[in-house]
Design an enzyme around this catalytic site. Structure first.
Site, PDB file in Angstrom:
ATOM      1  CG  ASP A 277      -1.898  -0.969   1.359  1.00 14.89           C
ATOM      2  OD1 ASP A 277      -2.016  -1.714   0.595  1.00 14.89           O
ATOM      3  OD2 ASP A 277      -2.981  -0.740   2.071  1.00 14.89           O
ATOM      4  CG  ASP A 278       0.008   3.785   2.417  1.00 20.30           C
ATOM      5  OD1 ASP A 278      -1.243   3.526   1.865  1.00 20.30           O
ATOM      6  OD2 ASP A 278       0.294   3.951   3.729  1.00 20.30           O
TER       7      ASP A 278
ATOM      8  CG  HIS B 201      -4.415   2.741  -0.526  1.00 18.20           C
ATOM      9  ND1 HIS B 201      -5.394   2.049   0.446  1.00 18.20           N
ATOM     10  CD2 HIS B 201      -3.417   3.248   0.631  1.00 18.20           C
ATOM     11  CE1 HIS B 201      -4.798   2.203   1.583  1.00 18.20           C
ATOM     12  NE2 HIS B 201      -3.866   2.993   1.405  1.00 18.20           N
TER      13      HIS B 201
ATOM     14  CG  HIS C  83      -3.616   7.064   3.003  1.00 20.97           C
ATOM     15  ND1 HIS C  83      -3.760   7.073   4.262  1.00 20.97           N
ATOM     16  CD2 HIS C  83      -3.165   6.105   2.661  1.00 20.97           C
ATOM     17  CE1 HIS C  83      -3.555   5.790   4.582  1.00 20.97           C
ATOM     18  NE2 HIS C  83      -3.188   5.040   3.831  1.00 20.97           N
TER      19      HIS C  83
ATOM     20  CE1 TYR D 206      -4.439   6.231   8.438  1.00 23.04           C
ATOM     21  CE2 TYR D 206      -6.266   7.366   7.171  1.00 23.04           C
ATOM     22  CZ  TYR D 206      -5.024   7.217   7.814  1.00 23.04           C
ATOM     23  OH  TYR D 206      -4.175   8.319   7.323  1.00 23.04           O
TER      24      TYR D 206
ATOM     25  CG  HIS E 251       2.345   0.179   4.266  1.00 21.31           C
ATOM     26  ND1 HIS E 251       1.929  -0.928   5.533  1.00 21.31           N
ATOM     27  CD2 HIS E 251       1.182   0.816   4.331  1.00 21.31           C
ATOM     28  CE1 HIS E 251       0.831  -0.628   5.821  1.00 21.31           C
ATOM     29  NE2 HIS E 251       0.309   0.280   5.030  1.00 21.31           N
TER      30      HIS E 251
HETATM   31 NI    NI Z   1      -2.601   3.074   3.322  1.00 21.37          NI
END
Ligand code: NI
Length: 194
Positions: free
Chosen positions: A6-7, A56, A60, A97, A145
């Site tokens: 992720d991210d 995603h 965020h 989250y 991540h």
């Molecule tokens: Ni995230």
């Protein structure tokens, strides 16, 4: 199992792609639209090398703190950006989250996770590796991540350890197909099969 990252894409993502290529392993990247705009070439490389791209959201944001119009924008603008970069639509959504509500559920199959090594908190490759290997199970979705070098450092050992345990690592769509499950909009998945 499905390894998910992720991210990103971030500064460690290309190194991760090198590792996945060398190990012959496929993964799924839940990228942020805002990050993808900065490194579209990295997203395109991931797709070209057989990885899957999930949504995603754009920035965020915490969906408990913005209204449904803003949530929709976060989801759909990112989907548009990612579609433009990859040339294919994004199928899966992972809300920041793991916050799920009606707006999120309406936007596609929602993918959460069953294995969380908390790599964002503990930036220690050996700890991350041990947690993933210790919690591994058939059909698992692993949350990591690719914005942390320590997480990328953990990946070779995770792949080797999972293989030694008899697991294969595939993209989410491959995992759905392998288990005979159809990804359905409105459903929330923490694991697939089992
Ligand atoms: Ni995230």
């Amino acid at each position: 199992m499905a390894l998910t990252f992720d991210d990103g894409p971030g500064i460690a993502t290309e190194r991760l792609l090198d590792i996945l290529r060398d190990k012959g392993t496929k993964a799924t990247f839940f990228v942020l639209g805002s990050m993808a705009e900065r490194r579209p070439d990295v997203v395109q490389r991931a797709v070209a090398e057989g990885h899957e791209i999930g949504n995603h959201t754009m920035n965020h944001k915490n969906f408990n703190q913005i209204d449904s119009g803003a949530i929709n924008w976060e989801i759909w603008h990112s989907a548009e950006v990612l579609g433009g970069i990859t040339g294919v639509g994004v199928k899966y959504l992972r809300p920041p989250y793991g916050i799920v509500n009606g707006v999120v559920k309406a936007a596609g199959p929602v993918i959460l996770w069953s294995v969380d090594p908390r790599d964002w908190r503990d930036r220690d490759a050996s700890v991350v590796r041990q947690r993933v290997l210790g919690a591994a199970h058939d059909g698992a979705i692993v949350l990591m991540h690719d914005i942390y070098g320590s997480t990328v450092d953990a990946v070779p050992g995770i792949i080797d350890g999972l293989r030694a345990g008899g697991y294969t690592m595939v993209t989410l769509s491959e995992l759905f197909a392998n288990k005979g499950w159809e990804p359905i909009t409105g459903n929330v998945y923490t694991k697939i099969g089992g």
